[in-house]
Design a protein around this motif. Structure first.
Motif: not given
Ligand SMILES: NC(=O)c1ccc[n+]([C@@H]2O[C@H](COP(=O)([O-])OP(=O)(O)OC[C@H]3O[C@@H](n4cnc5c(N)ncnc54)[C@H](O)[C@@H]3O)[C@@H](O)[C@H]2O)c1
Ligand SMILES: N[C@H](CO)Cc1c[nH]c[nH+]1
Ligand SMILES: [Zn+2]
Length: 429
Positions: A89-93, A130-138, A355-367
């Motif tokens: 994911x980092x490489x794509x971003x 953020x780290x309150x209700x979930x963790x977000x490594x992405x 689908x939107x999670x493709x952009x959240x995690x992987x495709x490369x454009x910023x979420x």
């Protein structure tokens, strides 16, 4: 659960604005509370951070800084497979963001003039993760990689600790992959205050980026001017334009993918097909039941889940532009042919296999994207957020002599004789 709303073209604006929230402000006195926290951090530094971490995150910390040994231990807990996923994911971003790099330019000086623009990275960037209700490594990857691509030397990340006083191993692994220089355990408004003004442990930064809850958003707005910020991002939003024949299961799944973030997240479908709308309504109820975060997703759908029924797809685009959503999916045939109709959106997803999670995690454009209608005037987080420009001006004696009359005339119009003199003095006139 998702409310059906019929929209006729004549009253479109009123109907849509009556049903789509613009501002997210559930607490009247939130600014007062946030200002108090920031002032306290400014005056009392680390001690205020320890106190608020105990109060809001329920944990007594011994140190704010994440140590090398904590990072090493976390990295041991993340499997090689998981690290490879983060790396991919980092490489794509990184690849996507490298295309945003701007270069310094200077005229060649052949006309006796050099005009140009220096591009320089900011020196110190602060990332809120953020780290309150979930963790977000992405989100670590999405915020840190553009900063590093821009050439920012010092990238510091703040994130609230969990109940045991630790930061998620995935968050730490993502930080290591993205090249974050320092990681600190602090969340909410207190973390933003610390990044803006510094404490004994935290050096102040030049710019704060990254998403967060209402306390984080309000704190960013308050420190803006003392430091720069990227945007005031609110809860996640998805808007889908779908035509008859689109896959109701996919639509429901994508709507729920954002609803699960937050009770205040919003999920909107716009369609010209009543049967599709009704099918999606049922499908949402069915799929909700299988979700781990079903209470959050159900509350979000109840609060902000809407289906607008329009007479034709042209109206669907008008409504989407009026909403200016963070994410816009086009579930229609040949979506690229309709791209020109999209005026305002943070990111557009074309076709049923985007689908939107493709952009959240992987495709490369910023979420990290503009929310609450701010896509009308702002853009996704990018390398450009970490770059600044300096203008360059050089005239030869001959060029200045030729421009002398115009410059001194302008100075006289403004009554600024010292300006005029700075020109005359060079030519003894
Ligand atoms: N746009 C994006 O790219 C993106 C990405 C990930 C998450 N998000 C959004 O970020 C948000 C994350 O929110 P979150 O709450 O899970 O985590 P958070 O880290 O933003 O907030 C947690 C912190 O809020 C503070 N807080 C909680 N209650 C408080 C109170 N009563 N008074 C003062 N401070 C208080 C605490 O300091 C706590 O550490 C969600 O809305 C999510 O949708 C957006
Ligand atoms: N959808 C969020 C932005 O609105 C980003 C995100 C992070 N993880 C999952 N989703
Ligand atoms: Zn998401």
């Amino acid at each position: 659960m998702m409310k059906l709303i019929r929209v006729d073209d004549k009253r479109m604006d009123q109907i849509v604005s009556a049903h789509v929230k613009r501002d997210y402000d559930p607490y009247e006195d939130i600014d007062l509370a946030v200002q108090k926290i920031i002032n306290d951090v400014r005056q009392n530094g680390d001690q205020a951070l320890f106190n608020y971490t105990k109060q809001f995150d329920g944990v007594t910390l011994s140190s704010i800084k994440v140590s090398e040994s904590e990072i090493e231990e976390a990295l041991r807990q993340v499997s090689e497979q998981e690290k490879a996923v983060l790396q991919k994911a980092a490489d794509n971003i990184r690849r996507f963001h490298e295309k945003q790099l701007e270069k310094t330019w200077l005229d060649d000086g052949t006309q006796g003039m050099i005009l140009g623009q220096l591009i320089r990275p900011i020196e110190r960037a602060g990332l809120y993760i953020p780290g309150g209700k979930a963790v977000y490594p992405s989100s670590v990857l999405m915020n840190a990689i553009p900063a590093k691509v821009a050439g920012v030397k010092y990238v510091v990340m703040v994130t609230p600790p969990d109940q045991s006083g630790s930061v998620s191993p995935y968050t730490l692994a993502a930080a290591q992959i993205a090249g974050v220089d320092e990681i600190l355990k602090a969340g909410g408004a207190q973390a933003i205050g610390a990044l803006a003004f510094g404490t004994e442990t935290i050096n102040a930064v030049d710019k704060i980026v990254g998403p967060g809850n209402i306390f984080v958003a309000r704190a960013k707005r308050m420190v803006f001017g003392h430091v720069d910020i990227d945007m005031v991002a609110g809860p996640s939003e998805i808007c889908i334009i779908a035509e008859s024949g689109a896959n109701a299961k996919y639509i429901a799944a994508d709507l729920l993918s954002q609803a699960e973030h937050d009770e205040e997240a919003s999920a909107i479908l716009i369609t010209d097909s009543l049967p599709l709308a009704e099918e999606v309504q049922q499908e949402v109820i069915h799929q909700l039941d299988q979700l781990e975060r079903k209470e959050i997703a159900a509350a979000s759908m109840q609060n902000h889940g809407k289906i607008f029924i329009v007479d034709h797809l042209e109206s669907a685009f008008q409504i989407a532009n009026q909403i200016a959503p963070e994410h816009l999916e086009l579930m229609i045939s040949e979506p690229t042919l309709h791209l020109a109709k999209v005026r305002h959106a943070g990111a557009v997803f074309l076709g049923e296999y985007s689908p939107e999670p493709l952009g959240d995690y992987f495709a490369g454009p910023n979420h990290t994207l503009p929310t609450s209608g701010t896509a009308r005037f702002s853009s996704p987080l990018g390398v450009y957020d970490f770059l600044k420009k300096t203008s360059v001006i050089h005239y030869s004696r001959e060029q200045l002599y030729q421009a002398k009359g115009e410059i001194t005339a302008l100075a006289r119009m403004e009554g600024l004789t010292a300006h005029e003199n700075a020109i005359h003095i060079r030519f003894d006139d």
